[in-house]
Motif scaffolding. Structure first.
Motif, PDB file in Angstrom:
ATOM      1  N   THR A 198      -1.435   3.680   3.713  1.00  0.00           N
ATOM      2  CA  THR A 198      -0.171   3.501   3.002  1.00  0.00           C
ATOM      3  C   THR A 198      -0.114   2.090   2.449  1.00  0.00           C
ATOM      4  N   VAL A 199       0.553   1.963   1.307  1.00  0.00           N
ATOM      5  CA  VAL A 199       0.735   0.656   0.681  1.00  0.00           C
ATOM      6  C   VAL A 199       1.764  -0.113   1.508  1.00  0.00           C
ATOM      7  N   GLU A 200       1.347  -1.217   2.083  1.00  0.00           N
ATOM      8  CA  GLU A 200       2.230  -2.041   2.907  1.00  0.00           C
ATOM      9  C   GLU A 200       2.819  -3.198   2.113  1.00  0.00           C
ATOM     10  N   GLU A 201       2.084  -3.672   1.147  1.00  0.00           N
ATOM     11  CA  GLU A 201       2.510  -4.841   0.378  1.00  0.00           C
ATOM     12  C   GLU A 201       1.815  -4.803  -0.974  1.00  0.00           C
ATOM     13  N   ILE A 202       2.499  -5.307  -2.006  1.00  0.00           N
ATOM     14  CA  ILE A 202       1.908  -5.415  -3.333  1.00  0.00           C
ATOM     15  C   ILE A 202       1.877  -6.896  -3.678  1.00  0.00           C
ATOM     16  N   LEU A 240      -3.438  -4.675  -3.609  1.00  0.00           N
ATOM     17  CA  LEU A 240      -2.621  -3.879  -2.706  1.00  0.00           C
ATOM     18  C   LEU A 240      -3.056  -4.178  -1.283  1.00  0.00           C
ATOM     19  N   VAL A 241      -2.112  -4.249  -0.371  1.00  0.00           N
ATOM     20  CA  VAL A 241      -2.430  -4.343   1.049  1.00  0.00           C
ATOM     21  C   VAL A 241      -2.216  -2.945   1.613  1.00  0.00           C
ATOM     22  N   ILE A 242      -3.300  -2.337   2.087  1.00  0.00           N
ATOM     23  CA  ILE A 242      -3.273  -0.959   2.563  1.00  0.00           C
ATOM     24  C   ILE A 242      -3.491  -0.956   4.067  1.00  0.00           C
ATOM     25  N   LYS A 243      -2.638  -0.228   4.777  1.00  0.00           N
ATOM     26  CA  LYS A 243      -2.826  -0.049   6.212  1.00  0.00           C
ATOM     27  C   LYS A 243      -3.359   1.352   6.423  1.00  0.00           C
ATOM     28  N   GLU A 289      -7.173  -5.381   1.879  1.00  0.00           N
ATOM     29  CA  GLU A 289      -6.677  -5.823   0.577  1.00  0.00           C
ATOM     30  C   GLU A 289      -7.611  -5.241  -0.471  1.00  0.00           C
ATOM     31  N   ILE A 290      -7.016  -4.512  -1.424  1.00  0.00           N
ATOM     32  CA  ILE A 290      -7.801  -3.802  -2.421  1.00  0.00           C
ATOM     33  C   ILE A 290      -7.317  -4.200  -3.813  1.00  0.00           C
ATOM     34  N   PRO A 291      -8.221  -4.635  -4.695  1.00  0.00           N
ATOM     35  CA  PRO A 291      -7.825  -4.967  -6.057  1.00  0.00           C
ATOM     36  C   PRO A 291      -7.559  -3.701  -6.871  1.00  0.00           C
ATOM     37  N   VAL A 292      -6.557  -3.775  -7.753  1.00  0.00           N
ATOM     38  CA  VAL A 292      -6.234  -2.665  -8.650  1.00  0.00           C
ATOM     39  C   VAL A 292      -5.995  -3.212 -10.049  1.00  0.00           C
ATOM     40  N   ILE A 350       5.562   0.608  -2.397  1.00  0.00           N
ATOM     41  CA  ILE A 350       5.496   0.375  -0.957  1.00  0.00           C
ATOM     42  C   ILE A 350       5.712   1.710  -0.244  1.00  0.00           C
ATOM     43  N   GLY A 351       4.890   2.004   0.746  1.00  0.00           N
ATOM     44  CA  GLY A 351       5.001   3.248   1.499  1.00  0.00           C
ATOM     45  C   GLY A 351       4.225   4.411   0.908  1.00  0.00           C
ATOM     46  N   GLN A 352       3.705   4.259  -0.305  1.00  0.00           N
ATOM     47  CA  GLN A 352       2.951   5.324  -0.955  1.00  0.00           C
ATOM     48  C   GLN A 352       1.656   5.583  -0.185  1.00  0.00           C
TER      49      GLN A 352
END
Length: 104
Positions: free
Chosen positions: A33-37, A43-46, A62-65, A73-75
């Motif tokens: 889930t996206v925790e932070e943009i 994107l910070v993904i957990k 942390e993933i570049p987009v 957030i939450g997606q």
């Protein structure tokens, strides 16, 4: 002489395309889930434990987009990680990502 030039030219083209080939291999896939943009297009993904396990303490990546505005957030996302190195490290210079939205 003409045959030697033709063969040399063909070999040169083959070497050029071999050097330009994509050596990225699929490393792993995870759902998170996206925790932070982050404003720097990250994107910070957990990592998500799955429906049976519910949400658990997972790895954080942390993933570049290309466009952070496409995400919320939450997606929930499915990320496939590709790497062009055999190192077992998170090195963004040697990685590519395939990101798909997961329908809830």
């Amino acid at each position: 002489m003409k045959n030697k030039i033709t063969i040399s030219f063909i070999l040169l083209i083959c070497l050029f395309f071999a050097g330009c080939s994509d050596d990225y291999q699929e490393s792993f896939t995870f759902t998170g889930t996206v925790e932070e943009i982050l404003i720097e297009e990250m994107l910070v993904i957990k990592e998500y434990g799955g429906v049976e396990e519910g949400r658990k303490d997972g790895n954080v990546y942390e993933i570049p987009v290309d466009d952070v505005e496409k995400y919320n957030i939450g997606q929930k996302l499915e990320i496939t990680v590709f790497s062009n190195t055999s190192d077992d490290s998170w090195d963004l210079y040697n990685m590519k990502f395939d990101i798909k939205t997961v329908e809830s």
